[in-house]
Design a protein around this motif. Structure first.
Motif, PDB file in Angstrom:
ATOM      1  N   SER A  26      11.186   4.607   4.126  1.00 39.16           N
ATOM      2  CA  SER A  26      10.332   5.800   4.740  1.00 39.16           C
ATOM      3  C   SER A  26      10.299   6.984   3.672  1.00 39.16           C
ATOM      4  O   SER A  26      11.318   7.298   3.242  1.00 39.16           O
ATOM      5  N   LEU A  27       9.302   7.631   3.688  1.00 36.24           N
ATOM      6  CA  LEU A  27       9.047   8.966   3.118  1.00 36.24           C
ATOM      7  C   LEU A  27       8.750   9.817   4.015  1.00 36.24           C
ATOM      8  O   LEU A  27       7.861   9.833   4.952  1.00 36.24           O
ATOM      9  N   ASN A  28       9.348  11.031   3.758  1.00 40.92           N
ATOM     10  CA  ASN A  28       9.484  12.191   4.589  1.00 40.92           C
ATOM     11  C   ASN A  28       9.433  13.421   3.839  1.00 40.92           C
ATOM     12  O   ASN A  28      10.672  13.951   3.621  1.00 40.92           O
ATOM     13  N   ASN A  29       8.443  14.034   3.520  1.00 39.08           N
ATOM     14  CA  ASN A  29       8.415  15.411   2.949  1.00 39.08           C
ATOM     15  C   ASN A  29       9.274  15.014   1.626  1.00 39.08           C
ATOM     16  O   ASN A  29       9.870  16.118   1.176  1.00 39.08           O
ATOM     17  N   GLN A  74       0.936  -1.127   0.260  1.00 35.93           N
ATOM     18  CA  GLN A  74      -0.059   0.032   0.004  1.00 35.93           C
ATOM     19  C   GLN A  74       0.754   1.128   0.132  1.00 35.93           C
ATOM     20  O   GLN A  74       1.870   1.264   0.495  1.00 35.93           O
ATOM     21  N   LEU A  75       0.532   2.131  -0.790  1.00 36.99           N
ATOM     22  CA  LEU A  75       1.010   3.371  -0.770  1.00 36.99           C
ATOM     23  C   LEU A  75       0.012   4.607  -0.803  1.00 36.99           C
ATOM     24  O   LEU A  75      -1.250   4.582  -1.526  1.00 36.99           O
ATOM     25  N   GLU A  98       2.696  13.022   3.771  1.00 35.98           N
ATOM     26  CA  GLU A  98       4.087  13.472   3.515  1.00 35.98           C
ATOM     27  C   GLU A  98       4.964  12.566   4.269  1.00 35.98           C
ATOM     28  O   GLU A  98       6.058  12.627   4.048  1.00 35.98           O
ATOM     29  N   GLN A  99       4.441  11.855   5.351  1.00 33.40           N
ATOM     30  CA  GLN A  99       5.236  10.963   5.970  1.00 33.40           C
ATOM     31  C   GLN A  99       4.648   9.663   6.255  1.00 33.40           C
ATOM     32  O   GLN A  99       3.506   9.609   6.424  1.00 33.40           O
TER      33      GLN A  99
END
Length: 849
Positions: free
Chosen positions: A731-734, A687-688, A693-694
C-alpha cells in the motif's frame, strides 16, 4: 458763250463726281490709310454707301495690325449714333518688345458731339483664350458703355482716366476660375489713369477641394483694395477685410482609429484665416508679411515673411504650427521653407510636451520630444535629401499588464534619393525597467543602425543588453544580443512584401536560474531569412549541451522544431545540480525532437536514451535503454505505450534485467508489466500509477534463492539453500510504503545449516537445557517453509516464519516457528554502502568533477 461754258463746267463736274463715286471705296481706303490711321494699322477692305442723305451704310470694314485683325459688318452710321451688327476680332500672340511697358498719363481723344456707339455682337478669338469670347456693347450715354454677354461690365471714359466695374458672375470670370470653386459673386471696380490703378472689390466665394477622401470647404467674403503704381511699378494690396473660413470634412477617414482623438480637434473645427493689410507686388516679386490660420480649439498656423520671385518662382518663408489640446499637450513645429534655382529646402524644429498621451491602449506619462529635420529636393522630387535628429523621453509607459519606466529614445538619420535610395540611420532606446505581469527586465539598452548604400545593399544591425530579467520561477542575469540583417534593397519588393532579408545574430546569457535549475554562460547562435515569412534557426549551447531550435512565423501559424542530436547525457549534468544535487549522470547518450505550433500550442515529440547509467546518492542504475514518443494537445501531454529496459538497479538488493512498459495520458502516468531478476529469482509488478498518492499494489515473487537472501541478511554462521516464492500486497499512501499479510513459501526442499553463529552459541551457553533443541537446527532439511510478511511505514519488517523439516543426523522431525523484526531501510542502506560496484562508480564520478 457764257451759257455754253457753264454747261461745260457742269458736265465736267458731274463727270468728275461720277468718277469719284465710282471709285469711292478705294479712294477712302487710301486716304484713311495715308492720313488717318497710325502706321501699324491698315484698312484692307471697305465697302460703304449712302443709306440716306444723313446716313452711311458700311457693309464691311477690315483693319489689320501685327497683333490682331478686325472685321466689322453691317454698320449704319448717322449723326447721332453708330450701330454695328457684328465685329470679329482675331488676336495673335506676339513676343513682347524688349522695352516692356512704360507708364504714360492717359489721354483719350474724346469728341464732345460724336454719335453714340452700339455693337450687337463682338466676337474675340485669341490663342490666349480656350474658347471664343462673345459680348455686346451699348453706349447708354456719351462715354458710358455697358457690356453684356460673356462679360457683364460698365465702362466710363474720361479724358485722363477710365473706370470699369466688372461683375464676377460674368461667364468669362466663371469659366477661368478654379475648378473647385463652387460659387463666385461680387463686383470689381477698376480706375485707371495710365500712371496708376485703383482696385476695389467685394467678393463672396465658396469652394470645395477634394483630395484623398478629405474635403476642404472654403468660404470667402469681404472686400479688398489695391493701389498700383505703374511707374515704379508697385502694387499694395489690402486683404485685411477679407473673411476666410476653411472647414475640413471627413478628413479623419484616412487616420487610424487609434489616433483619431489626437487629430479630431485639429480637423473638426473650422479655420479662420487672417490675411495681411499690405501684400506687396512688383512685376518680379510678391511679398506677404503674415498670414494666420486658427481654429477655435487647438491650432494656430502662421506664415511670415513670404517672398516670391514671380519669374523664377523662387520663394522663401518661415512658419509655425502650434497645437494645444488635452489629448496631445503642446506641439510646435517651426519651419523655414526656401525654393531657389528650382531647388526646394525645408527645415523643421519640432517640440512636444504632453503630460499624458494614450495610443493603442498604451498610456505615455510626462512626455517630451525634440527633433530637427531638413529636407531638400528639386521641384519634381527626382532628387531628394533628408536628414534629422531628435530625442524623446517618457517617465512611464503603461498598458493593461505591462509598464516601461524612464524610457529614452535618441535617433539621427540622413538619406538621399536620386533614382536609387541611400540612407543612414541610428536609434538608441533605453528603459530603466520593463514590467510585464510578474516579469521585470532591468536596464534595457537597444542600439540599432540602418544603412542603404549606393549599391542598394541594406544592412541593419541591432545590439541590446539587459542587466537582469526577473521571473516568477527565477531570474536571468546579463542578457546581451546582437543581430545583423542584410538584403538587396528594392522599393517595389518592399511594398509587395517580397523583399528577402538574411538574418544572423547571437545571444549571450551570463546566468540563468529557473525553478532550481542554474545555467551559466549560455550561448545562442541565430540565422535565418525573411521573405513574406520569417524563418529562423537557433543553436543553443550550454556547457557540452547543444540544442537546435527552428521556427517560422506565418500569418496563422508558428511552427517550430526542437532537435537534440545524439550526445552524452553528461551534458545535462550542469542543469541537474540545482534540482537534484545528488543525481549524477555517468554514461549514455540521449537524442530527441519536438515538432509543433506555438500558435495552436500543439506538438509531437520523440526521444531516445541509450546505455545510460546514473547514480543517485548511493543508488546506482546501469544501462538504461528506452525510446518514447507522444504529443502535446490542448494542454495535455500524451506518451504512447513505450518500453523501458535497465541492466541493473543497485539499491541494497540488486535488480537486474529490469523491463517495463510505460505510458502517459489524461488519466495519469502508468508503468506496467514491471519485471526484474533479484536473488536469482524474479519479481513482477503488474502496474504502478506514478503520481498517485494512494494505491494498492501486488508484487509477485518467484524462485528467490534463500542462500542469497541469507547472505543479504549478513547473519554469519547461518546458511540456507532452496527457493521461495510469494506475493506482497503493498500500500502506498502519500509516499509511505506498507505491507500487510504478505506471504512467502518454499518451492523445493531446502537446507538450514547453523555453524559458528554467535547468537546461537550465546543462547546455548546461557540456557544449557535448550542445547538439544537448538542442535536440531544445526543441519535441518527444510520440507516446508512459510512466512507472513508485514512492513510498517517507518521501515520495520516483521517475518512470521514457520519451518517443518527433519534433522537427518538425529532422525528427528522438526517444527520451528520464528518471528523476526528488522528495519529494512537500515538494512538496505547498509547493503548500499557496502556495494563495491556502486562505490567504484561514485569514486570515478567524483574524480571527473
Amino acid at each position: 458763250m457764257g451759257l455754253k461754258r457753264w454747261h461745260m463746267w457742269v458736265g465736267v463736274s458731274l463727270l468728275t463726281l461720277s468718277f469719284l463715286y465710282g471709285y469711292k471705296h478705294a479712294l477712302v481706303r487710301a486716304a484713311v490709310n495715308q492720313f488717318v490711321l497710325p502706321p501699324a494699322f491698315s484698312i484692307t477692305c471697305l465697302s460703304w454707301s449712302f443709306n440716306a442723305f444723313n446716313k452711311i451704310e458700311i457693309t464691311q470694314l477690315c483693319v489689320e495690325h501685327d497683333e490682331f485683325s478686325v472685321r466689322i459688318s453691317d454698320v449704319i452710321a448717322s449723326v447721332s449714333e453708330i450701330n454695328v451688327t457684328k465685329m470679329e476680332i482675331k488676336h495673335r500672340l506676339k513676343a513682347s518688345a524688349s522695352g516692356g511697358f512704360q507708364a504714360r498719363p492717359l489721354n483719350i481723344p474724346l469728341l464732345a458731339n460724336r454719335p453714340l456707339l452700339n455693337i450687337d455682337n463682338i466676337s474675340v478669338i485669341s490663342e490666349a483664350l480656350a474658347d471664343p469670347l462673345s459680348f455686346s456693347l451699348q453706349e447708354t450715354a456719351l462715354n458710358e458703355l455697358l457690356l453684356a454677354g460673356d462679360i457683364h461690365a460698365q465702362l466710363s471714359l474720361a479724358g485722363s482716366s477710365m473706370t470699369t466695374s466688372i461683375e464676377l458672375i460674368s461667364p468669362l470670370v466663371q469659366r477661368y476660375s478654379a475648378p473647385y470653386l463652387n460659387s463666385l459673386k461680387g463686383k470689381l471696380l477698376l480706375t485707371y489713369d495710365g500712371m496708376s490703378a485703383q482696385i476695389n472689390a467685394e467678393i463672396q466665394a465658396v469652394s470645395a477641394y477634394l483630395k484623398s477622401q478629405c474635403r476642404a470647404n472654403t468660404q470667402v467674403s469681404g472686400s479688398l483694395s489695391a493701389e498700383i503704381d505703374l511707374q515704379t511699378p508697385l502694387a499694395l494690396i489690402d486683404l485685411s477685410q477679407m473673411q476666410t473660413k476653411v472647414t475640413l470634412n471627413k478628413c479623419q477617414s484616412g487616420v487610424p482609429e487609434a489616433y483619431i482623438d489626437y487629430v479630431q480637434s485639429t480637423l473638426d473645427k473650422p479655420y479662420v484665416i487672417t490675411l495681411p493689410n499690405q501684400l506687396v507686388m512688383t512685376p518680379s516679386t510678391m511679398t506677404v508679411p503674415k498670414v494666420v490660420a486658427t481654429n477655435a480649439s487647438s491650432d494656430e498656423i502662421i506664415i511670415q515673411n513670404f517672398q516670391m520671385q514671380l519669374a523664377s518662382l523662387d520663394l522663401d518663408f518661415v512658419g509655425r504650427w502650434h497645437h494645444h489640446s488635452n489629448t496631445l499637450g503642446q506641439l510646435t513645429n517651426d519651419v523655414t521653407v526656401k525654393v531657389q534655382d528650382r531647388q526646394f529646402t525645408s527645415e523643421h524644429q519640432i517640440r512636444l510636451q504632453a503630460p499624458q498621451v494614450a495610443v493603442n491602449n498604451r498610456v505615455f506619462h510626462e512626455n517630451t520630444f525634440k527633433a530637427k529635420f531638413t529636407a531638400a529636393s528639386d521641384l519634381v522630387f527626382d532628387r531628394v535629401n533628408i536628414s534629422g535628429s531628435g530625442e524623446a523621453h517618457s517617465n512611464r509607459v503603461s498598458q493593461v499588464d505591462s509598464q516601461f519606466d524612464a524610457v529614452n529614445l535618441a535617433f539621427d538619420f540622413s538619406g538621399a534619393y536620386a533614382e536609387q535610395y541611400q540612407l543612414e540611420a541610428n536609434f538608441t532606446l533605453i528603459s530603466d525597467a520593463i514590467t510585464v505581469q510578474d516579469n521585470q527586465l532591468d536596464d534595457l539598452v537597444i542600439e540599432a543602425g540602418l544603412s542603404i548604400d549606393a549599391q542598394q545593399q541594406l544592412d541593419i544591425s541591432v545590439r541590446s543588453s539587459a542587466a537582469q530579467l526577473h521571473l516568477p520561477a527565477g531570474q536571468i542575469d546579463t542578457i546581451k544580443q546582437q543581430f545583423a540583417l542584410r538584403s538587396q534593397f528594392d522599393i517595389d519588393e518592399l511594398k509587395s512584401g517580397d523583399l528577402s532579408i538574411e538574418i544572423n545574430g547571437n545571444t549571450r546569457i551570463d546566468a540563468l536560474l529557473l525553478s532550481g535549475i542554474r545555467a551559466d554562460n549560455i550561448k545562442v547562435e541565430t540565422q535565418g531569412q525573411f521573405n513574406r515569412t520569417l524563418s529562423l534557426e537557433h543553436i543553443v549551447e550550454y556547457a557540452d549541451l547543444s540544442v537546435l531550435l527552428e521556427h517560422q512565423l506565418l500569418s496563422q501559424r508558428h511552427p517550430f522544431t526542437i532537435t537534440v542530436a545524439e550526445q552524452p547525457i553528461q551534458s545535462l549534468q550542469p542543469l541537474l545540480i540545482g534540482i537534484a544535487p545528488k543525481l549524477q549522470l555517468s554514461s549514455g547518450t540521449i537524442n530527441g525532437k519536438i515538432h509543433g505550433d506555438i500558435h495552436t500550442q500543439d506538438a509531437s515529440f520523440s526521444a531516445e536514451l541509450s546505455d545510460a547509467s546514473v547514480l543517485y546518492d548511493s543508488h546506482y542504475v546501469e544501462n538504461i535503454i528506452t525510446a518514447f514518443s507522444g504529443e502535446l494537445s490542448s494542454g495535455e501531454i500524451n506518451i504512447i505505450n513505450s518500453k523501458l529496459e535497465i541492466e541493473q538497479v543497485r539499491s541494497g538488493a540488486v535488480l537486474s534485467n529490469l523491463s517495463a512498459d510505460y505510458m502517459l495520458n489524461a488519466q495519469g502516468a502508468i508503468i506496467s508489466n514491471i519485471k526484474a531478476n533479484v536473488f536469482n529469482g524474479q519479481v513482477f509488478l503488474p502496474q504502478l500509477a506514478l503520481f498517485s498518492e494512494q494505491q494498492d499494489l501486488e508484487v509477485l515473487l518467484s524462485n528467490l534463492d534463500l542462500g542469497m537472501l541469507a547472505e543479504a541478511g549478513r547473519d554469519a554462521g547461518i546458511a540456507l539453500s532452496g527457493k521461495v516464492s510469494g506475493k506482497l500486497p503493498i500500500s502506498l499512501n502519500n509516499g509511505a510504503v506498507s505491507i500487510q499479510n504478505g506471504q512467502l513459501y518454499n518451492v523445493d526442499v531446502g537446507q538450514l545449516l547453523v555453524q559458528n553463529n554467535a547468537s546461537v552459541d550465546a543462547l546455548k551457553a546461557q540456557q544449557p537445557s535448550l542445547e538439544t533443541v537448538i542442535g536440531l537446527l544445526d543441519n535441518l532439511t527444510v520440507n516446508t517453509l512459510m512466512s507472513d510478511v508485514n512492513l510498517t511505514p517507518d521501515g520495520w519488517l516483521t517475518l512470521g516464519v514457520k519451518i517443518t523439516g527433519e534433522n537427518e543426523a538425529q532422525a528427528q522431525p522438526v517444527n520451528f516457528n520464528y518471528t523476526h523484526s528488522e528495519n529494512i531501510f537500515t538494512l538496505f542502506r547498509a547493503l548500499r554502502l557496502s556495494d563495491e560496484i556502486t562505490q567504484r562508480v561514485e569514486q570515478a564520478l567524483t574524480k571527473s568533477e
